[in-house]
Design an enzyme around this catalytic site. Structure first.
Site, PDB file in Angstrom:
ATOM      1  N   ASP A  81       0.943  -1.109  -0.154  1.00  0.00           N
ATOM      2  CA  ASP A  81      -0.045   0.146   0.072  1.00  0.00           C
ATOM      3  C   ASP A  81       0.869   1.160  -0.021  1.00  0.00           C
ATOM      4  O   ASP A  81       1.935   1.438   0.613  1.00  0.00           O
ATOM      5  CB  ASP A  81      -0.792   0.112   1.373  1.00  0.00           C
ATOM      6  CG  ASP A  81      -2.247  -0.578   1.040  1.00  0.00           C
ATOM      7  OD1 ASP A  81      -2.604  -0.765   0.101  1.00  0.00           O
ATOM      8  OD2 ASP A  81      -2.627  -1.166   2.007  1.00  0.00           O
ATOM      9  N   LYS A 124      -0.243  -0.279  -4.345  1.00  0.00           N
ATOM     10  CA  LYS A 124      -1.827  -0.022  -4.335  1.00  0.00           C
ATOM     11  C   LYS A 124      -2.090   1.416  -3.895  1.00  0.00           C
ATOM     12  O   LYS A 124      -1.627   1.884  -2.971  1.00  0.00           O
ATOM     13  CB  LYS A 124      -2.471  -0.945  -3.385  1.00  0.00           C
ATOM     14  CG  LYS A 124      -3.979  -0.587  -3.348  1.00  0.00           C
ATOM     15  CD  LYS A 124      -4.737  -2.045  -2.864  1.00  0.00           C
ATOM     16  CE  LYS A 124      -4.612  -2.277  -1.487  1.00  0.00           C
ATOM     17  NZ  LYS A 124      -5.227  -1.138  -0.404  1.00  0.00           N
ATOM     18  N   GLU A 162      -5.248   4.349  -3.501  1.00  0.00           N
ATOM     19  CA  GLU A 162      -6.434   4.459  -3.054  1.00  0.00           C
ATOM     20  C   GLU A 162      -7.279   5.691  -3.869  1.00  0.00           C
ATOM     21  O   GLU A 162      -6.596   6.617  -3.832  1.00  0.00           O
ATOM     22  CB  GLU A 162      -7.022   4.668  -1.593  1.00  0.00           C
ATOM     23  CG  GLU A 162      -6.477   3.377  -0.784  1.00  0.00           C
ATOM     24  CD  GLU A 162      -7.135   3.556   0.794  1.00  0.00           C
ATOM     25  OE1 GLU A 162      -7.590   4.451   0.931  1.00  0.00           O
ATOM     26  OE2 GLU A 162      -6.330   2.686   1.558  1.00  0.00           O
ATOM     27  N   GLU A 194     -13.746  -2.367  -2.338  1.00  0.00           N
ATOM     28  CA  GLU A 194     -14.128  -2.456  -1.064  1.00  0.00           C
ATOM     29  C   GLU A 194     -15.588  -2.224  -0.533  1.00  0.00           C
ATOM     30  O   GLU A 194     -15.631  -0.925  -1.001  1.00  0.00           O
ATOM     31  CB  GLU A 194     -13.049  -2.148   0.097  1.00  0.00           C
ATOM     32  CG  GLU A 194     -13.470  -2.269   1.522  1.00  0.00           C
ATOM     33  CD  GLU A 194     -12.089  -1.757   2.243  1.00  0.00           C
ATOM     34  OE1 GLU A 194     -12.371  -1.738   3.605  1.00  0.00           O
ATOM     35  OE2 GLU A 194     -11.103  -1.250   1.986  1.00  0.00           O
TER      36      GLU A 194
END
Length: 266
Positions: free
Chosen positions: A84, A112, A114, A181
Site C-alpha cells: 500500500d 496499491k 486508493e 471494498e
C-alpha cells in the site's frame, strides 16, 4: 511452486480460478501464508490499526510501509507482494515516484493506490515506468473522514455509475488490478465482468476474481474495532494458524467464501 506474477493472475482470471490474497506484515506470517497457498500478500496500511493500534490508517508513513515490505520480502517464497501507498504519499507526482521507489526497492512487486478517476494520471505515469498498480475503489479507508465513517459505497445509482466509469477509466490508464471494498455484490460482479484485469473484493460478493481479508480479522483477533460484516473467523475448528489460512485459501478457491451474509445489497 513457480512464482506468482501478473501474468499468473491474468491467467487465473481467464480460467476462472479465484485469487486468494491476504494481508501480511512480517517474515514469519509470510512464510506461513506461502505454505498455506496464498497467491498475493498485501502489505496493507491496515497495519496502522492492527499492529500500531491507531483508529485509522492515516498515521502510517512510507517508512513504516517500506519496513514491513522488507520483512515480508524476506519471508516470501513464491507469492506476489502488493504494498500500500499510505495516506498522502502520492499527493504530487514527484512524491508518488519517491514513495513508489521506496516500496519497490523494499521488495514490492506492485503498489496499491486508493482513490477514484483522478488516479488515472499517476497510474499512467507509473505504468510507463514499469510499476504495476492496483487501484483501490469503493470504500477507501484513507478517505474515512470524507465518508463520515466506514460505509458501503455505490448503493445509489449515481455512485454506482461513477464507480463503473472509474473502473473502466483506470483500466484504460494502465492499472494492472482493481480492489473493490464494501460495494454492493451485484455492482462488483458487473465491474469484474466489464474489465479484463483481475478484480479483488473485500465485502464485494463472491463473483470478483479473488478475495482479500486482513490477517488478524480472519484469525478472529480484533483490537479496539468492531469486526466488519465481510469477515469470517477461519480459526474456528482449526488446530493451527497455517490450517486456518489454508482453510481461507480453499474457501476462496471453491467459492464457499464469501457467503451471501458477508456481502452487501444495492
Amino acid at each position: 511452486m513457480p512464482n506468482i506474477t501478473l501474468t499468473t493472475l491474468q491467467g487465473m482470471k481467464q480460467s476462472g480460478e479465484k485469487i486468494a490474497m491476504l494481508t501480511c506484515y512480517d517474515a514469519t506470517f509470510t512464510h506461513t501464508a506461502c505454505q498455506a497457498g496464498v497467491d498475493v500478500l498485501l502489505v496493507g496500511d491496515s497495519l496502522g490499526m492492527v499492529l500500531q493500534g491507531n483508529d485509522s490508517t492515516l498515521p502510517v508513513s512510507i517508512e513504516d510501509m517500506a519496513y514491513h515490505t522488507r520483512a515480508v520480502k524476506r519471508g516470501n517464497s513464491n507469492a506476489l507482494i502488493l504494498s500500500d501507498m499510505p495516506f498522502m504519499a502520492y499527493a504530487s507526482i514527484e512524491q508518488t515516484y519517491a514513495s513508489c521507489a521506496a516500496l519497490m526497492q523494499a521488495g514490492a512487486h506492485m503498489v496499491k493506490l486508493e482513490g477514484a478517476a483522478w488516479l488515472a494520471e499517476p497510474i499512467r505515469l507509473l505504468a510507463e515506468r514499469g510499476v504495476p498498480v492496483c487501484a483501490h475503489l469503493g470504500l477507501t479507508p484513507q478517505s474515512v473522514n470524507l465518508f463520515g465513517g466506514f460505509k458501503v459505497q455505490g448503493r445509489q445509482e449515481s455512485q454506482a455509475r461513477q464507480l463503473r466509469a472509474d473502473a473502466m477509466a483506470l483500466e484504460q490508464a494502465g492499472a494492472a488490478m482493481l480492489l473493490l471494498e464494501c460495494v454492493p455484490s451485484s455492482l462488483a460482479t458487473e465491474i469484474s465482468q466489464s474489465v479484463k484485469i483481475p478484480v479483488i473484493g473485500i465485502g464485494a460478493g463472491v463473483d470478483t476474481d479473488g478475495q482479500v481479508l486482513v490477517l488478524h480479522d480472519m484469525l478472529g483477533l480484533s483490537f479496539g474495532h468492531r469486526t466488519p460484516r465481510f469477515v469470517k473467523n477461519f480459526m474456528q475448528d482449526q488446530t493451527s494458524i497455517q490450517a486456518a489460512i489454508a482453510a481461507y485459501v480453499q474457501a476462496v478457491k471453491d467459492k464457499s467464501f464469501p457467503a451471501k451474509e458477508h456481502g452487501f445489497s444495492a
